[in-house]
Design a protein around this motif. Structure first.
Motif, PDB file in Angstrom:
ATOM      1  N   THR A  72      52.223  63.415  54.898  1.00 30.95           N
ATOM      2  CA  THR A  72      51.549  63.272  53.529  1.00 30.95           C
ATOM      3  C   THR A  72      51.685  62.993  52.218  1.00 30.95           C
ATOM      4  O   THR A  72      53.467  62.486  52.508  1.00 30.95           O
ATOM      5  CB  THR A  72      51.841  65.015  53.365  1.00 30.95           C
ATOM      6  OG1 THR A  72      51.510  65.982  54.468  1.00 30.95           O
ATOM      7  CG2 THR A  72      51.737  65.775  51.629  1.00 30.95           C
ATOM      8  N   VAL A  73      51.030  62.816  51.791  1.00 31.65           N
ATOM      9  CA  VAL A  73      51.017  61.193  50.716  1.00 31.65           C
ATOM     10  C   VAL A  73      50.530  62.110  49.041  1.00 31.65           C
ATOM     11  O   VAL A  73      49.489  62.733  49.208  1.00 31.65           O
ATOM     12  CB  VAL A  73      50.658  60.073  50.747  1.00 31.65           C
ATOM     13  CG1 VAL A  73      50.761  58.801  49.618  1.00 31.65           C
ATOM     14  CG2 VAL A  73      51.012  59.390  51.935  1.00 31.65           C
ATOM     15  N   LYS A  74      51.770  62.413  47.802  1.00 32.71           N
ATOM     16  CA  LYS A  74      51.141  62.509  47.199  1.00 32.71           C
ATOM     17  C   LYS A  74      50.562  61.668  46.147  1.00 32.71           C
ATOM     18  O   LYS A  74      50.497  60.574  46.449  1.00 32.71           O
ATOM     19  CB  LYS A  74      52.497  62.911  46.199  1.00 32.71           C
ATOM     20  CG  LYS A  74      53.293  64.098  46.575  1.00 32.71           C
ATOM     21  CD  LYS A  74      54.571  64.789  45.894  1.00 32.71           C
ATOM     22  CE  LYS A  74      55.016  65.043  46.297  1.00 32.71           C
ATOM     23  NZ  LYS A  74      56.806  65.554  46.236  1.00 32.71           N
ATOM     24  N   PRO A  75      49.269  61.599  45.014  1.00 26.19           N
ATOM     25  CA  PRO A  75      48.580  60.916  44.101  1.00 26.19           C
ATOM     26  C   PRO A  75      50.058  60.581  43.674  1.00 26.19           C
ATOM     27  O   PRO A  75      48.954  59.134  42.965  1.00 26.19           O
ATOM     28  CB  PRO A  75      47.778  62.126  43.877  1.00 26.19           C
ATOM     29  CG  PRO A  75      47.494  63.448  44.452  1.00 26.19           C
ATOM     30  CD  PRO A  75      48.829  64.163  44.661  1.00 26.19           C
ATOM     31  N   SER A  76      50.979  60.774  43.191  1.00 23.36           N
ATOM     32  CA  SER A  76      51.412  59.833  42.033  1.00 23.36           C
ATOM     33  C   SER A  76      52.417  58.758  42.335  1.00 23.36           C
ATOM     34  O   SER A  76      52.618  57.171  42.507  1.00 23.36           O
ATOM     35  CB  SER A  76      52.247  60.683  41.556  1.00 23.36           C
ATOM     36  OG  SER A  76      53.062  61.856  43.076  1.00 23.36           O
ATOM     37  N   VAL A  82      45.221  62.496  39.060  1.00 22.27           N
ATOM     38  CA  VAL A  82      44.536  63.774  38.789  1.00 22.27           C
ATOM     39  C   VAL A  82      44.707  64.823  37.637  1.00 22.27           C
ATOM     40  O   VAL A  82      44.219  65.816  37.891  1.00 22.27           O
ATOM     41  CB  VAL A  82      44.908  63.685  40.643  1.00 22.27           C
ATOM     42  CG1 VAL A  82      45.102  63.217  41.855  1.00 22.27           C
ATOM     43  CG2 VAL A  82      46.451  64.827  40.217  1.00 22.27           C
ATOM     44  N   SER A  83      44.974  64.173  37.111  1.00 20.76           N
ATOM     45  CA  SER A  83      45.109  65.806  35.567  1.00 20.76           C
ATOM     46  C   SER A  83      43.219  65.404  35.247  1.00 20.76           C
ATOM     47  O   SER A  83      42.220  64.468  35.020  1.00 20.76           O
ATOM     48  CB  SER A  83      46.051  64.655  34.982  1.00 20.76           C
ATOM     49  OG  SER A  83      45.108  63.714  33.592  1.00 20.76           O
TER      50      SER A  83
END
Length: 119
Positions: A72-76, A82-83
């Protein structure tokens, strides 16, 4: 259309493609049998269903895939913002519909339509 815009040769519905040096040979299925078309690079080629044999997953590979961990990877972490870029100005209910009117005859319908300015 792409081939026409680029002024390139085209091979459509390819069931077999062979590259021979600077030439490309495309075999395609037509109503009367097989047609072989030779062309020079660059070219536009579209594929038929018979061009490649699909690979089917075997049961051992399916079982191995079930055991693999999904990272699992966060977009940040990837540097992606992703705002939301959408700004809601207002939200309103649609206007209420007026109740319909039943008429008995065609003449009543025509007179009601004339009163409302529809005809």
């Amino acid at each position: 259309m792409t081939a026409a815009l680029l002024d390139w040769p085209q091979g459509t519905f390819a069931s077999e493609v062979k590259v021979e040096g600077e030439k490309l040979t495309v075999v395609r299925e037509v109503d009367g049998g097989l047609e072989t078309v030779s062309m020079k690079f660059p070219a536009v080629v579209t594929a038929d269903l018979r061009l490649n044999e699909p690979r089917y997953a075997t049961l051992p590979n399916i079982m191995k895939a079930k055991k693999k961990k999904i990272e699992t990877v966060k977009p940040s972490d990837l540097g992606i913002d992703v705002s939301s870029r959408i700004k809601i100005l207002s939200v309103e209910d649609p206007p209420q519909r007026q109740a319909g009117v039943k008429v008995e005859t065609v003449e009543d319908l025509v007179s009601k339509l004339k009163e409302s300015g529809r005809i």
